[in-house]
Write a protein that holds these residues in place. Sequence first.
Motif, PDB file in Angstrom:
ATOM      1  N   TYR A   1      76.007  42.247  27.415  1.00 30.65           N
ATOM      2  CA  TYR A   1      75.733  40.856  27.031  1.00 30.65           C
ATOM      3  C   TYR A   1      74.235  40.576  27.060  1.00 30.65           C
ATOM      4  O   TYR A   1      73.770  39.581  26.516  1.00 30.65           O
ATOM      5  CB  TYR A   1      76.523  39.873  27.911  1.00 30.65           C
TER       6      TYR A   1
ATOM      7  N   GLN B   1      67.990  43.050  37.940  1.00 36.08           N
ATOM      8  CA  GLN B   1      68.863  41.902  37.657  1.00 36.08           C
ATOM      9  C   GLN B   1      69.156  41.067  38.913  1.00 36.08           C
ATOM     10  O   GLN B   1      68.248  40.640  39.579  1.00 36.08           O
ATOM     11  CB  GLN B   1      70.139  42.381  36.935  1.00 36.08           C
ATOM     12  N   SER B   2      70.425  40.901  39.288  1.00 34.26           N
ATOM     13  CA  SER B   2      70.745  39.956  40.372  1.00 34.26           C
ATOM     14  C   SER B   2      70.275  40.402  41.750  1.00 34.26           C
ATOM     15  O   SER B   2      70.326  39.606  42.689  1.00 34.26           O
ATOM     16  CB  SER B   2      72.246  39.702  40.425  1.00 34.26           C
TER      17      SER B   2
ATOM     18  N   GLU C   1      67.394  38.736  27.307  1.00 29.52           N
ATOM     19  CA  GLU C   1      68.327  37.830  27.990  1.00 29.52           C
ATOM     20  C   GLU C   1      68.113  36.392  27.541  1.00 29.52           C
ATOM     21  O   GLU C   1      69.076  35.632  27.419  1.00 29.52           O
ATOM     22  CB  GLU C   1      68.183  37.954  29.521  1.00 29.52           C
TER      23      GLU C   1
ATOM     24  N   TYR D   1      63.814  32.521  35.929  1.00 27.97           N
ATOM     25  CA  TYR D   1      64.974  33.298  36.399  1.00 27.97           C
ATOM     26  C   TYR D   1      65.114  34.610  35.615  1.00 27.97           C
ATOM     27  O   TYR D   1      65.314  35.684  36.201  1.00 27.97           O
ATOM     28  CB  TYR D   1      66.231  32.419  36.275  1.00 27.97           C
TER      29      TYR D   1
ATOM     30  N   TYR E   1      79.894  38.988  44.542  1.00 31.46           N
ATOM     31  CA  TYR E   1      80.694  38.018  43.778  1.00 31.46           C
ATOM     32  C   TYR E   1      82.152  38.003  44.210  1.00 31.46           C
ATOM     33  O   TYR E   1      82.442  37.968  45.409  1.00 31.46           O
ATOM     34  CB  TYR E   1      80.562  38.282  42.268  1.00 31.46           C
TER      35      TYR E   1
ATOM     36  N   VAL F   1      73.668  43.544  37.432  1.00 29.30           N
ATOM     37  CA  VAL F   1      74.342  44.102  36.252  1.00 29.30           C
ATOM     38  C   VAL F   1      73.568  45.244  35.593  1.00 29.30           C
ATOM     39  O   VAL F   1      74.074  45.869  34.666  1.00 29.30           O
ATOM     40  CB  VAL F   1      74.705  43.037  35.183  1.00 29.30           C
TER      41      VAL F   1
HETATM   42  N1  GLN Z   1      70.438  38.216  34.544  1.00 26.60           N
HETATM   43  C1  GLN Z   1      71.845  38.375  34.771  1.00 26.60           C
HETATM   44  C2  GLN Z   1      72.593  37.112  34.389  1.00 26.60           C
HETATM   45  O1  GLN Z   1      72.139  36.068  34.660  1.00 26.60           O
HETATM   46  C3  GLN Z   1      72.074  38.714  36.207  1.00 26.60           C
HETATM   47  C4  GLN Z   1      73.532  38.837  36.563  1.00 26.60           C
HETATM   48  C5  GLN Z   1      73.831  39.935  37.527  1.00 26.60           C
HETATM   49  O2  GLN Z   1      73.048  40.849  37.737  1.00 26.60           O
HETATM   50  N2  GLN Z   1      75.012  39.884  38.079  1.00 26.60           N
HETATM   51  O3  GLN Z   1      73.633  37.159  33.835  1.00 26.60           O
END
Ligand code: GLN
Length: 321
Positions: free
Chosen positions: A44, A80-81, A175, A206, A257, A275
């Motif tokens: 995505y 990422q997160s 993104e 972000y 999560y 991710v």
């Molecule tokens: N940048 C990603 C998002 O906002 C981070 C999500 C993730 O790593 N779980 O969808």
Amino acid sequence: MMAVFLSSKHSDELPMASTDFQTVLEEIHQEVQPLIGQGEVASYIPELACVPGHKFGMALLTCDGQMFSVGDAAERFSIQSISKVLSLALAIQQVGTSLWKRVGREPSGSAFNSLVQLESEEGIPRNPFINAGALVVTDVILTELEEATQTVLNFVHRASGVNDIAFDDSIAASEKLAGYRNVALANFIRAFDNLDNEPADVLAAYFKHCSIAMSCEELAKAFMFLARNGTGITGEELLSAERTKYINALMLTCGTYDAVGDFAYRVGLPCKSGVGGGLVAVMPREFVVCTWSPGLDKRGNSLVGGHALDLLTSKTGISVF
Ligand code: GLN
């Protein structure tokens, strides 16, 4: 009061400080081979879809500074997160516990990018590690700090001792083009007056934080402060011991999560996933371990990484449980 003593047999079986982590990591590398390539690489974010799914790296850094690694542990990937932990540390430094008026501390039980709870919970995200919560944390940083995104990157440099870690602008731009859900989340939170800055500015910051590129070895270094009561790898006190405890607890209860229960059961360590396929886990006062494997399970956590961490704590007998 009755004293309870461990039998000598039991204590003989307890893990020893001399655990041969290099051998354990090599065994794990072998054992995960049949799984490598399974799971779905995140698509995505279009730029992430280009990352080869067969990559696997694992690095473990002990609190006394020994680094053990296998596979692609020195190759950089999109954290990422995982960046949510570092931005949370900065936000807590700035505003302390008043942060918890704007974001909760409970597991969400729903997907990291879900919108559903925000409506009934009036724009207060469940925790700082789902996207909604990280957007609020980012908003706090933007309000409190001049040059906020650069300060996040500087924090990564100070925490890891590696000064050439950088944002990956192509990932952030990718993104930004495709991040419709995050746009929806930011606008929704703003509608509840839980963002002070413009949603577009919060989103831009972000996406930049998420785009930071680091290797397993660098992440293990950067997260060392969480294993050492707030003192980073260079000896700098980055966070108080009390706040370090809070962040580790949040990683254990919210870091993966809607799979946190499963991760606590299998891995037994505070963890944070991204991710990009990275996973960082902290064994307080012992080590930090990081895995990277881009194929994700249905909940958006690295499939092989989760398995590798399960093997690590099962083989060594070292976990918070
Ligand atoms: N940048 C990603 C998002 O906002 C981070 C999500 C993730 O790593 N779980 O969808």
